[in-house]
Design an enzyme around this catalytic site. Sequence first.
Site, PDB file in Angstrom:
ATOM      1  N   LYS A  26       0.858  -1.186   0.000  1.00  0.00           N
ATOM      2  CA  LYS A  26       0.000   0.000   0.000  1.00  0.00           C
ATOM      3  C   LYS A  26       0.893   1.234   0.000  1.00  0.00           C
ATOM      4  O   LYS A  26       1.528   1.572   0.997  1.00  0.00           O
ATOM      5  CB  LYS A  26      -0.917   0.053   1.226  1.00  0.00           C
TER       6      LYS A  26
ATOM      7  N   GLY B 253       7.289   4.519   8.218  1.00  0.00           N
ATOM      8  CA  GLY B 253       6.531   5.756   8.347  1.00  0.00           C
ATOM      9  C   GLY B 253       6.815   6.411   9.683  1.00  0.00           C
ATOM     10  O   GLY B 253       7.860   6.178  10.300  1.00  0.00           O
ATOM     11  N   SER B 254       5.860   7.194  10.138  1.00  0.00           N
ATOM     12  CA  SER B 254       6.089   7.980  11.346  1.00  0.00           C
ATOM     13  C   SER B 254       5.926   7.131  12.607  1.00  0.00           C
ATOM     14  O   SER B 254       5.292   6.064  12.564  1.00  0.00           O
ATOM     15  CB  SER B 254       5.101   9.144  11.379  1.00  0.00           C
TER      16      SER B 254
ATOM     17  N   THR C 115       2.073   6.558  13.755  1.00  0.00           N
ATOM     18  CA  THR C 115       1.372   5.585  12.903  1.00  0.00           C
ATOM     19  C   THR C 115       1.976   4.199  13.106  1.00  0.00           C
ATOM     20  O   THR C 115       1.248   3.195  13.170  1.00  0.00           O
ATOM     21  CB  THR C 115       1.447   5.987  11.415  1.00  0.00           C
ATOM     22  N   GLY C 116       3.296   4.142  13.232  1.00  0.00           N
ATOM     23  CA  GLY C 116       3.963   2.851  13.434  1.00  0.00           C
ATOM     24  C   GLY C 116       3.474   2.161  14.697  1.00  0.00           C
ATOM     25  O   GLY C 116       3.256   0.947  14.710  1.00  0.00           O
TER      26      GLY C 116
ATOM     27  N   GLU D 296       9.876   0.448  10.632  1.00  0.00           N
ATOM     28  CA  GLU D 296      10.983   1.382  10.363  1.00  0.00           C
ATOM     29  C   GLU D 296      10.415   2.781  10.521  1.00  0.00           C
ATOM     30  O   GLU D 296       9.671   3.247   9.674  1.00  0.00           O
ATOM     31  CB  GLU D 296      11.502   1.212   8.927  1.00  0.00           C
TER      32      GLU D 296
ATOM     33  N   CYS E 294      14.472   9.673   6.399  1.00  0.00           N
ATOM     34  CA  CYS E 294      14.290   9.276   7.805  1.00  0.00           C
ATOM     35  C   CYS E 294      15.597   9.272   8.571  1.00  0.00           C
ATOM     36  O   CYS E 294      15.624   9.579   9.757  1.00  0.00           O
ATOM     37  CB  CYS E 294      13.641   7.901   7.871  1.00  0.00           C
TER      38      CYS E 294
ATOM     39  N   GLU F 252      10.480  15.479  15.541  1.00  0.00           N
ATOM     40  CA  GLU F 252      10.947  15.270  14.169  1.00  0.00           C
ATOM     41  C   GLU F 252      10.272  16.266  13.233  1.00  0.00           C
ATOM     42  O   GLU F 252       9.054  16.435  13.275  1.00  0.00           O
ATOM     43  CB  GLU F 252      10.613  13.841  13.703  1.00  0.00           C
TER      44      GLU F 252
END
Length: 497
Positions: A194, A247-248, A251-252, A270, A304, A401
Amino acid sequence: MNEINLLASVTTFLQRSHGHYINGVAVPGQENETFSVINPASGEALATVNQGGESEINQAMQAASAAFHGVWAQTSPAERGNCLNRLADLLQKNGEELAQLESLCSGKPIQLSRMLDVGASADYLRYFAGWSTKITGETLNVSLPSLKGEKYSAFTYRDPIGVVVGIIPWNFSIMIAIWKLGAALACGCTIVLKPSEYTPLTLLRVAELAKEAGIPDGVINIVNGSGARTGSSLINHPQCAKVTFTGSVPTGISVGKLALEQGLKRTTLELGGKNAAAFLSDMTVEQMVDGILEAGYLYQGQICAAAERFYIPSVHMDAVLTLLSERLSAMKIGYPLDESTEMGPLANKAHYQKILSLFEKARQEGSEIVYGGHALEGPGFFVAPTIIKAKSVEDTLMKEETFGPIGTFLSYDDEETLISLMNATPFGLSASLWTNNLSKAMRMTPRIEAGIVWINMHTFLDPAVPFGGSKSSGIGREFGSAFIEHYTELKSVMMRY
Ligand code: NDP
């Protein structure tokens, strides 16, 4: 502006109707629910994509499951490697088309798209191709007592884990997807990817190339749609055995929780960070500034592993910031498809607004904006590369971040304090130490809390070197041989004879 001409194949591709790629064919999706892909350099729509609903999610997961148990299970490890090598060849053959699409959708300078999303992606695929024939177990010595003269033997092997769901961010929509599909396919898994809603197009083209490379239908599938809806439904799906997410951090964490709740699905996360780059006092001001530009400002800081916290010896701080301001003011900011552009726009409007609000926050908190700190005129999501001098580790920009072209600087006086400053964060993705004193660097490195520590370099990744976050920056490692553990299940066999 000195833009390159768009290839005819790029224009034709953009004009197509876009949806999903499932079981070897393009699938239109929900035509009544669409989202637009915006060119971040102009703010204009490039294409429209149909959302994926339950039907597309089911089709993709069923196709991946059928391929996992069928055609891909019957494909020898050597042939799996050949498939990945042929895809690498096709990425390069069609490299200019892919690079142009990537730059149009993400705002990445074209030279970077060519180098990373095409060139490095092909290298990663070839690296994973090599592993496909080297995934082995061990033979083990058993010490069980032998009462009647019987003997024992034990061995392990690695079963591919099953259907992998790969959730991809917008910053490297091809390369990060290749990290995930290369690892999955080399281990014998199949995958449903996705992409981010901001960059949903390039992977649809990569999936077509995968078919041309002879990768069987159903092994790679793409479902487009929103993270909250399509992403979660893919993770929830009973056929999903593993989730690999980039991702962030917030969300992770929700992705990880969901995967665990859904039957302890295996998870690789990651995530982001607030990476530190520290310069020791033996470096010259010029060396420090070269290092800062490499560590913090490549691709608008949207990497990242890029550094956002910079630690400079107090005696050098003013000189470093003066020279860095000069170098940033000479940086060519412009249209991503201009080959001389060094810095393009931020990748999307939401991110642009977030960066503008962080500038505001820095002002409110009384941090010193030494350079930049504002939007640039004209259409598109451009901001000035920015230097912020922090008051203390408590400044928001020393903690949060930004994922943008913002370096935040703090001075230090002794190396013991430096180590505690570098570690004063819940994150631990990457860090760098810059010094000519290798002995000092080797003594400090084990004390730095990060998944990767660079010495006299920053942001470079290599397929042979494991990569992933410590602390809140993730779970698991990609690359090297470390990835194998995350895409296979270790099975032990014991026998008596
Ligand atoms: P997000 O976390 O917002 O999104 C990443 C992906 O997750 C997107 O495809 C998004 O879809 C999807 N998603 C969003 N919500 C959910 C959900 N509830 N369930 C499942 N999937 C979801 O990150 P960004 O795309 O904004 O990327 C930037 C972040 O990624 C930065 O924090 C950066 O540090 C990190 N990153 C980390 C890397 C690493 O290797 N450690 C590498 C690159 C980036 P959609 O966008 O369609 O909503």
